[in-house]
Design a protein around this motif. Structure first.
Motif, short mmCIF file in Angstrom:
data_model
loop_
_atom_site.label_atom_id
_atom_site.label_comp_id
_atom_site.label_asym_id
_atom_site.label_seq_id
_atom_site.Cartn_x
_atom_site.Cartn_y
_atom_site.Cartn_z
N CYS A 119 29.18 37.40 30.57
CA CYS A 119 30.10 36.72 31.05
C CYS A 119 30.29 36.01 31.71
CB CYS A 119 30.25 38.62 31.90
SG CYS A 119 29.04 38.53 32.74
N SER A 120 31.25 35.63 32.47
CA SER A 120 30.99 33.99 33.12
C SER A 120 30.01 34.78 34.63
CB SER A 120 32.59 33.71 33.93
OG SER A 120 33.28 34.70 34.58
N PHE A 121 29.84 34.29 35.75
CA PHE A 121 28.94 34.50 36.72
C PHE A 121 29.78 34.39 37.58
CE2 PHE A 121 27.00 33.25 40.78
CZ PHE A 121 25.97 33.72 40.93
N TRP A 158 29.83 38.83 36.93
CA TRP A 158 28.75 39.00 36.98
C TRP A 158 28.16 39.43 38.66
CZ3 TRP A 158 23.25 36.73 38.69
CH2 TRP A 158 22.89 37.82 38.15
N ILE A 159 28.59 38.62 39.88
CA ILE A 159 28.30 38.39 40.73
C ILE A 159 29.81 39.14 41.27
CG2 ILE A 159 29.88 36.65 41.45
CD1 ILE A 159 26.90 36.90 42.91
N TYR A 160 30.87 39.65 40.96
CA TYR A 160 31.51 40.04 41.60
C TYR A 160 31.25 42.32 41.18
CZ TYR A 160 35.72 38.58 43.50
OH TYR A 160 36.63 37.55 44.26
N ARG A 161 30.23 42.11 39.74
CA ARG A 161 30.29 43.26 39.21
C ARG A 161 29.23 43.61 40.64
NH1 ARG A 161 28.66 42.81 33.67
NH2 ARG A 161 30.95 42.52 32.91
N ILE A 162 28.09 42.81 40.81
CA ILE A 162 27.57 43.14 42.41
C ILE A 162 28.17 43.84 43.01
CG2 ILE A 162 24.96 42.45 43.11
CD1 ILE A 162 24.86 40.77 41.49
N VAL A 163 28.67 42.94 43.44
CA VAL A 163 29.58 43.08 44.64
C VAL A 163 29.97 44.20 45.33
CG1 VAL A 163 30.98 42.34 46.88
CG2 VAL A 163 29.78 40.54 45.44
N THR A 164 31.42 44.72 43.43
CA THR A 164 32.29 45.99 43.74
C THR A 164 30.99 47.14 43.86
OG1 THR A 164 32.15 45.23 41.32
CG2 THR A 164 33.48 45.13 42.55
N ASN A 165 29.94 47.08 42.95
CA ASN A 165 28.25 48.37 42.73
C ASN A 165 28.54 48.96 44.65
OD1 ASN A 165 28.59 49.35 40.49
ND2 ASN A 165 27.68 46.86 39.37
N ARG A 187 39.81 53.19 44.77
CA ARG A 187 40.34 52.30 45.75
C ARG A 187 40.23 51.03 45.19
NH1 ARG A 187 41.28 49.79 49.26
NH2 ARG A 187 40.43 49.37 51.99
N MET A 188 38.67 51.09 44.57
CA MET A 188 38.05 49.67 44.03
C MET A 188 39.07 49.16 43.35
SD MET A 188 36.02 47.49 44.91
CE MET A 188 34.23 48.28 45.80
N VAL A 189 39.88 49.31 42.48
CA VAL A 189 40.66 49.12 41.15
C VAL A 189 41.96 48.61 42.03
CG1 VAL A 189 42.69 49.38 39.44
CG2 VAL A 189 40.08 50.31 38.94
N PHE A 190 42.64 49.36 43.20
CA PHE A 190 43.91 48.57 44.08
C PHE A 190 43.76 47.29 44.04
CE2 PHE A 190 46.50 49.58 46.91
CZ PHE A 190 48.01 49.61 46.68
N GLU A 191 42.22 47.91 45.58
CA GLU A 191 41.64 46.50 46.24
C GLU A 191 41.91 45.58 44.92
OE1 GLU A 191 40.86 46.23 49.16
OE2 GLU A 191 40.44 44.69 49.58
N GLY A 219 38.40 45.60 34.42
CA GLY A 219 37.84 46.16 33.68
C GLY A 219 36.68 45.57 33.19
N GLU A 220 36.79 44.02 33.30
CA GLU A 220 35.52 43.49 32.92
C GLU A 220 34.39 43.98 34.48
OE1 GLU A 220 35.40 39.94 32.22
OE2 GLU A 220 36.51 40.09 30.54
N MET A 221 34.66 43.95 35.21
CA MET A 221 34.00 43.58 36.72
C MET A 221 33.49 45.24 36.76
SD MET A 221 36.25 41.48 39.15
CE MET A 221 36.13 39.56 39.05
N LEU A 222 34.08 46.59 36.05
CA LEU A 222 33.98 47.46 36.74
C LEU A 222 33.09 48.21 35.52
CD1 LEU A 222 36.80 48.40 39.21
CD2 LEU A 222 33.98 47.85 39.64
N ASN A 223 33.02 47.33 34.97
CA ASN A 223 32.66 47.85 32.99
C ASN A 223 33.79 48.47 32.74
OD1 ASN A 223 30.27 46.39 32.49
ND2 ASN A 223 29.04 47.42 33.76
N THR A 224 34.23 48.87 32.39
CA THR A 224 35.95 49.64 31.84
C THR A 224 36.38 48.92 31.00
OG1 THR A 224 37.02 51.79 32.02
CG2 THR A 224 36.77 49.94 34.16
#
Lengths: 196, 310
Positions: free
Chosen positions: A71-73, A76-83, A150-154, A167-172
């Motif tokens: 995926c793009s960086f 990837w970084i947003y995935r880490i942050v959102t987790n 909350r996260m999707v709305f944010e 969806g990509e960021m939240l693995n869905t």
């Protein structure tokens, strides 16, 4: 511009993977303001936002060798942050903390919503009070959402991202993100209607 | 279009997430349906109502402070070294392609069948009782080590646990999931470039499978053998138009592959999407300063065919 960034990121990630610290710091500068803004809005605390920011980029740095461009960086970084943010929201929901009261980097307690109102309403005290009250109600309504809602709305409403990216960021899937946004909006609308 | 559908999708409409055709239909419906019009207004008002809790930009001081603290933390942090990649990456691969359960099952089935076959052959002419009580030992050449020996108390029975290294083979249709798993494994892990080439060659016949496409992307980016990279590139070619990940990988190959042949092939595959902004930017770079004269001239020719951008 976004496309140019994507190409630049790829080159920077490759350099950083070869051990070039400056390249990684350049990558950090591409995203750190957005990361801090997201964490600050979600946590309402400078201290917590800074912790999330630091932990996210340290994780990225340590695991960069395993980044395989699937995926793009940016994703990837947003995935880490959102987790990390999701963990933070879950912990808060367990602790039932008072959301509007927060602490800054120096440990001082302040009212997040009061700060929001001050900047937007100028010198009109009545309007300022109304905004503050409304801001408090919105914060309470947002607390009623599940961490994922909350996260999707944010990410959609406040950060303006496309649901496909969310969806990509939240693995869905994009479809799940759409359904989650729908549920979150319905909940918020009825919560705000009740408060009026 | 029914009101129910509109009510379900009005949020997506207001957040600009509906496809153009659905958006058009919804607008047509709303123009003649007062109830749905009211719902659209309500959601738009809801968006506006949230303004008092808007996002604040971090202050410059806060940003600088955060950057300094991160820099300090980075000083003492270490990137995962080669050893950690060596330890973790195979685990990642196994997780990603869900290889472990399938491989375990395959080994178990083949081993079980082999064991029965061997027992049957060695047991010809002996009684059934003997067959069961004395299973044939594995050939010594296949024993890699003995892990434990235990004698049963009060008898001459000894139990020996040993490990074996036995080459296995599996034959099946290309659509057989086990065959595909083994091909995916070979594409990423085998030390023999010829085997990797064979597996990538077979995998290119099914690039619609997501795991297969990932394996091809991996081969294009990381395989040390030019032939394998070229083969993967050709397998991915038809997807350059619709899959952004594939397009990015082909663009990367065009920009940084060490082999000019791979780069020229990447350039050719990108021709149908030369109007894409990411491709256009790369073409402009190549046309200006690529070391390879042929690529430079081809990039210029492709740019010349593009319509002017306003």
């Amino acid at each position: 511009m976004a496309v140019q960034n994507r190409i630049d990121d790829t080159l920077l990630v490759r350099e950083a993977q070869r051990g070039n610290r400056s390249a990684f710091e350049e990558l950090v500068r591409h995203y750190d303001q957005a990361v801090l803004r997201l964490a600050l809005h979600l946590t309402g605390s400078e201290h917590e936002a800074q912790d999330i920011y630091q932990e996210a980029f340290l994780k990225a740095y340590k695991n960069l060798g395993r980044f395989r461009f699937e995926c793009s960086f940016y994703t990837w970084i947003y995935r880490i942050v959102t987790n990390l943010c999701l963990d933070n929201i879950r912990k808060k929901q367990v602790r039932k903390e008072d959301a509007p009261v927060a602490t800054d980097a120096e440990g001082e307690v302040y009212d997040v919503l009061a700060q929001v109102a001050d900047k937007r309403s100028g010198a009109d005290p009545e309007r300022d009070l109304m905004r503050r009250e409304l801001g408090g109600k919105i914060a309470q309504a947002l607390e009623k959402l599940t961490p994922r809602e909350r996260m999707v709305f944010e990410l959609k409403h406040y950060q303006g991202l496309k649901l496909r990216t969310v969806g990509e960021m939240l693995n869905t899937t994009e479809e799940t993100a759409k359904n989650t946004l729908f549920r979150a909006t319905q909940k918020l609308r009825s919560a705000l209607a009740e408060m009026r | 279009m029914k009101c129910e559908w509109v009510q379900q999708n009005v949020v997506l409409y207001v957040y600009d997430e509906l496809p153009d055709d659905a958006r058009h239909e919804l607008e047509q419906h709303v123009a003649r349906c007062a109830t749905c019009m009211a719902e659209v207004r309500a959601v738009k008002n809801f968006r506006t109502d949230l303004a008092p809790f808007s996002v604040q930009e971090p202050s410059p001081n806060f940003l600088t402070d955060s950057r300094m603290k991160l820099q300090e933390a980075l000083e003492s942090a270490e990137q995962g070294g080669w050893w950690s990649r060596l330890v973790f990456e195979p685990m990642n691969w196994l997780q990603q392609i869900r290889f472990a359960p399938a491989l375990t099952a395959a080994i178990f089935i083949v081993g079980f069948a082999g064991g029965i076959g061997a027992t049957y052959k060695m047991g010809k002419g002996r009684g059934t009782e003997e067959l069961i009580s004395k299973p044939a030992p594995a050939a010594l050449s296949s024993v890699s080590g003995v892990s434990s020996i235990a004698q049963q108390p009060g008898s001459d029975q000894v139990t020996i646990k040993y490990d074996t290294i036995v080459p296995q083979q599996h034959t099946g249709s290309f659509n057989d999931p086990e065959v595909q798993q083994l091909l995916l494994y070979a594409a990423r892990n085998n030390f023999n470039a010829g085997v990797r080439m064979d597996s990538v060659n077979l995998l290119t016949q099914q690039p619609n499978n997501q795991h297969v496409r990932e394996a091809l992307l991996y081969a294009l980016r990381y395989d040390s053998n030019t032939g394998v990279r070229l083969k993967a590139l050709n397998g991915l070619g038809p997807y350059v138009k619709d899959d952004v990940q594939v397009r990015d990988a082909v663009l990367e190959a065009l920009m940084s592959d060490t082999n000019p042949g791979v780069r020229v092939e990447a350039l050719r595959l990108l021709d149908p999407v030369r109007a894409d902004s990411s491709v256009r930017i790369v073409l402009q770079r190549l046309a200006q300063k690529d070391e390879n004269r042929y690529i430079r001239s081809q990039a210029r020719a492709m740019i010349a065919q593009l319509p002017e951008m306003n």
